[in-house]
Design a protein around this motif. Structure first.
Motif, PDB file in Angstrom:
ATOM      1  N   PHE A  84     -42.169   3.750  33.123  1.00 18.73           N
ATOM      2  CA  PHE A  84     -42.800   2.807  32.208  1.00 18.73           C
ATOM      3  C   PHE A  84     -42.609   3.275  30.783  1.00 18.73           C
ATOM      4  CE2 PHE A  84     -46.123   5.951  32.728  1.00 18.73           C
ATOM      5  CZ  PHE A  84     -46.699   6.034  31.469  1.00 18.73           C
ATOM      6  N   LYS A  85     -42.733   2.306  29.874  1.00 18.53           N
ATOM      7  CA  LYS A  85     -42.720   2.579  28.435  1.00 18.53           C
ATOM      8  C   LYS A  85     -43.918   1.878  27.825  1.00 18.53           C
ATOM      9  CE  LYS A  85     -37.913   3.231  27.146  1.00 18.53           C
ATOM     10  NZ  LYS A  85     -36.873   2.800  26.206  1.00 18.53           N
ATOM     11  N   PHE A  86     -44.535   2.525  26.864  1.00 22.46           N
ATOM     12  CA  PHE A  86     -45.620   1.888  26.137  1.00 22.46           C
ATOM     13  C   PHE A  86     -45.055   0.816  25.216  1.00 22.46           C
ATOM     14  CE2 PHE A  86     -47.571   6.125  26.920  1.00 22.46           C
ATOM     15  CZ  PHE A  86     -48.698   5.702  27.595  1.00 22.46           C
ATOM     16  N   THR A  87     -45.802  -0.263  25.052  1.00 24.30           N
ATOM     17  CA  THR A  87     -45.436  -1.304  24.082  1.00 24.30           C
ATOM     18  C   THR A  87     -46.131  -0.996  22.757  1.00 24.30           C
ATOM     19  OG1 THR A  87     -47.307  -2.768  24.544  1.00 24.30           O
ATOM     20  CG2 THR A  87     -45.336  -3.019  25.950  1.00 24.30           C
ATOM     21  N   SER A  88     -45.914  -1.827  21.776  1.00 23.96           N
ATOM     22  CA  SER A  88     -46.542  -1.626  20.467  1.00 23.96           C
ATOM     23  C   SER A  88     -48.064  -1.758  20.530  1.00 23.96           C
ATOM     24  CB  SER A  88     -45.966  -2.605  19.442  1.00 23.96           C
ATOM     25  OG  SER A  88     -46.120  -3.930  19.882  1.00 23.96           O
ATOM     26  N   ALA A  89     -48.595  -2.329  21.607  1.00 18.92           N
ATOM     27  CA  ALA A  89     -50.051  -2.441  21.755  1.00 18.92           C
ATOM     28  C   ALA A  89     -50.714  -1.066  21.829  1.00 18.92           C
ATOM     29  CB  ALA A  89     -50.402  -3.261  22.995  1.00 18.92           C
ATOM     30  N   ILE A  90     -49.944  -0.052  22.189  1.00 20.03           N
ATOM     31  CA  ILE A  90     -50.514   1.291  22.319  1.00 20.03           C
ATOM     32  C   ILE A  90     -51.029   1.809  20.978  1.00 20.03           C
ATOM     33  CG2 ILE A  90     -48.448   2.698  21.947  1.00 20.03           C
ATOM     34  CD1 ILE A  90     -51.046   3.132  24.725  1.00 20.03           C
ATOM     35  N   ASN A  91     -50.486   1.295  19.892  1.00 19.54           N
ATOM     36  CA  ASN A  91     -50.924   1.759  18.571  1.00 19.54           C
ATOM     37  C   ASN A  91     -52.402   1.481  18.308  1.00 19.54           C
ATOM     38  OD1 ASN A  91     -48.404   2.814  17.873  1.00 19.54           O
ATOM     39  ND2 ASN A  91     -47.698   0.810  17.223  1.00 19.54           N
ATOM     40  N   GLU A 127     -47.982  -6.316  14.778  1.00 26.66           N
ATOM     41  CA  GLU A 127     -47.378  -6.073  16.087  1.00 26.66           C
ATOM     42  C   GLU A 127     -48.070  -6.796  17.238  1.00 26.66           C
ATOM     43  OE1 GLU A 127     -47.789  -1.782  15.909  1.00 26.66           O
ATOM     44  OE2 GLU A 127     -45.628  -1.626  15.608  1.00 26.66           O
ATOM     45  N   VAL A 128     -49.393  -6.970  17.148  1.00 22.55           N
ATOM     46  CA  VAL A 128     -50.147  -7.534  18.272  1.00 22.55           C
ATOM     47  C   VAL A 128     -51.316  -8.385  17.802  1.00 22.55           C
ATOM     48  CG1 VAL A 128     -49.599  -5.652  19.868  1.00 22.55           C
ATOM     49  CG2 VAL A 128     -51.661  -5.534  18.506  1.00 22.55           C
ATOM     50  N   LYS A 150     -50.830  -5.492  33.081  1.00 24.53           N
ATOM     51  CA  LYS A 150     -51.301  -6.870  32.905  1.00 24.53           C
ATOM     52  C   LYS A 150     -51.807  -7.137  31.486  1.00 24.53           C
ATOM     53  CE  LYS A 150     -56.088  -6.746  34.471  1.00 24.53           C
ATOM     54  NZ  LYS A 150     -57.034  -7.106  35.495  1.00 24.53           N
ATOM     55  N   ARG A 151     -52.113  -6.085  30.740  1.00 28.50           N
ATOM     56  CA  ARG A 151     -52.583  -6.250  29.363  1.00 28.50           C
ATOM     57  C   ARG A 151     -51.459  -6.108  28.325  1.00 28.50           C
ATOM     58  NH1 ARG A 151     -57.188  -3.931  31.929  1.00 28.50           N
ATOM     59  NH2 ARG A 151     -59.141  -4.883  31.249  1.00 28.50           N
ATOM     60  N   ASN A 152     -50.224  -5.964  28.775  1.00 33.19           N
ATOM     61  CA  ASN A 152     -49.070  -5.812  27.870  1.00 33.19           C
ATOM     62  C   ASN A 152     -49.065  -4.483  27.124  1.00 33.19           C
ATOM     63  OD1 ASN A 152     -47.436  -7.992  28.302  1.00 33.19           O
ATOM     64  ND2 ASN A 152     -48.228  -9.210  26.616  1.00 33.19           N
ATOM     65  N   ILE A 153     -49.667  -3.460  27.688  1.00 32.89           N
ATOM     66  CA  ILE A 153     -49.696  -2.153  27.033  1.00 32.89           C
ATOM     67  C   ILE A 153     -48.502  -1.313  27.475  1.00 32.89           C
ATOM     68  CG2 ILE A 153     -51.041  -0.020  26.783  1.00 32.89           C
ATOM     69  CD1 ILE A 153     -53.552  -1.825  27.069  1.00 32.89           C
ATOM     70  N   ILE A 154     -47.982  -1.602  28.658  1.00 31.73           N
ATOM     71  CA  ILE A 154     -46.757  -0.949  29.119  1.00 31.73           C
ATOM     72  C   ILE A 154     -45.809  -2.006  29.678  1.00 31.73           C
ATOM     73  CG2 ILE A 154     -47.938   1.232  29.714  1.00 31.73           C
ATOM     74  CD1 ILE A 154     -47.423   0.417  32.726  1.00 31.73           C
ATOM     75  N   LYS A 175     -55.539  -9.286  27.488  1.00 33.80           N
ATOM     76  CA  LYS A 175     -54.109  -9.130  27.267  1.00 33.80           C
ATOM     77  C   LYS A 175     -53.815  -9.084  25.768  1.00 33.80           C
ATOM     78  CE  LYS A 175     -49.719 -10.881  28.958  1.00 33.80           C
ATOM     79  NZ  LYS A 175     -49.100 -11.875  29.846  1.00 33.80           N
ATOM     80  N   PHE A 176     -52.934  -8.184  25.399  1.00 30.33           N
ATOM     81  CA  PHE A 176     -52.452  -8.113  24.028  1.00 30.33           C
ATOM     82  C   PHE A 176     -51.268  -9.052  23.900  1.00 30.33           C
ATOM     83  CE2 PHE A 176     -54.770  -4.271  24.625  1.00 30.33           C
ATOM     84  CZ  PHE A 176     -55.277  -3.929  23.383  1.00 30.33           C
ATOM     85  N   ILE A 177     -51.292  -9.881  22.893  1.00 27.74           N
ATOM     86  CA  ILE A 177     -50.159 -10.766  22.632  1.00 27.74           C
ATOM     87  C   ILE A 177     -49.246 -10.027  21.669  1.00 27.74           C
ATOM     88  CG2 ILE A 177     -49.412 -12.961  21.652  1.00 27.74           C
ATOM     89  CD1 ILE A 177     -52.077 -14.161  22.583  1.00 27.74           C
TER      90      ILE A 177
END
Length: 167
Positions: free
Chosen positions: A143-150, A54-55, A130-134, A18-20
């Protein structure tokens, strides 16, 4: 030994990929105890703790997981599609998508065979969520991507540009 507040939650989240995100409550706890967690994950698990603005996430060279590869393949096709349309990459990546849209983009791509064995809906709705990517919106099935997508985006751009180099 006294561990930082929410230590168990932090460790479980990071060890499960998981990305915090910066907006998560535990992000500040990890930042405050950053040196402790660097040593904790390196000595205990041979993982590197990575912190951006960001993460926070773990990385390791000792892995055989397919999730990152599959997500980067999908992103590479999405990035390539956005570039072909001449649209702004970041504006397009952070808009809402339906899973069917992503599947259609891949189906219409010359790279569709690369993704033929990837269960796109499961990858996005289960693994990425579950990994906080979306962030998934059940009401609108989007869905939307979170900043973890970077984290994945830079490598996905490289994959997409490989076609330009080979041409």
């Amino acid at each position: 030994m006294n561990y930082p507040q929410k230590h168990y939650e932090i460790v479980q989240n990071l060890l499960h990929g998981k990305f915090i995100l910066q907006e998560d409550e535990v992000y500040d706890i990890v930042v405050t105890n950053y040196q402790f967690y660097i040593i904790f994950f390196k000595e205990g698990f041979q993982h590197n703790l990575v912190k951006t603005s960001e993460v926070i996430y773990l990385s390791s060279t000792n892995t055989n997981e397919k999730f990152s590869r599959n997500l980067m393949l999908i992103l590479a096709i999405l990035v390539d599609n956005i570039n072909l349309q001449g649209k702004d990459l970041y504006e397009e990546l952070y808009k809402s998508y339906k899973i069917k849209e992503i599947e259609l983009i891949i189906k219409n791509s010359s790279y569709k065979n690369v993704c033929r064995n990837i269960a796109i809906e499961s990858l996005l709705k289960n693994d990425c969520l579950k990994r906080n990517i979306i962030n998934y919106n059940n009401d609108y099935d989007t869905f939307k991507f979170t900043s973890a997508i970077n984290i994945f985006l830079d490598q996905a751009k490289e994959i997409a540009s490989m076609n330009d180099i080979q041409s």
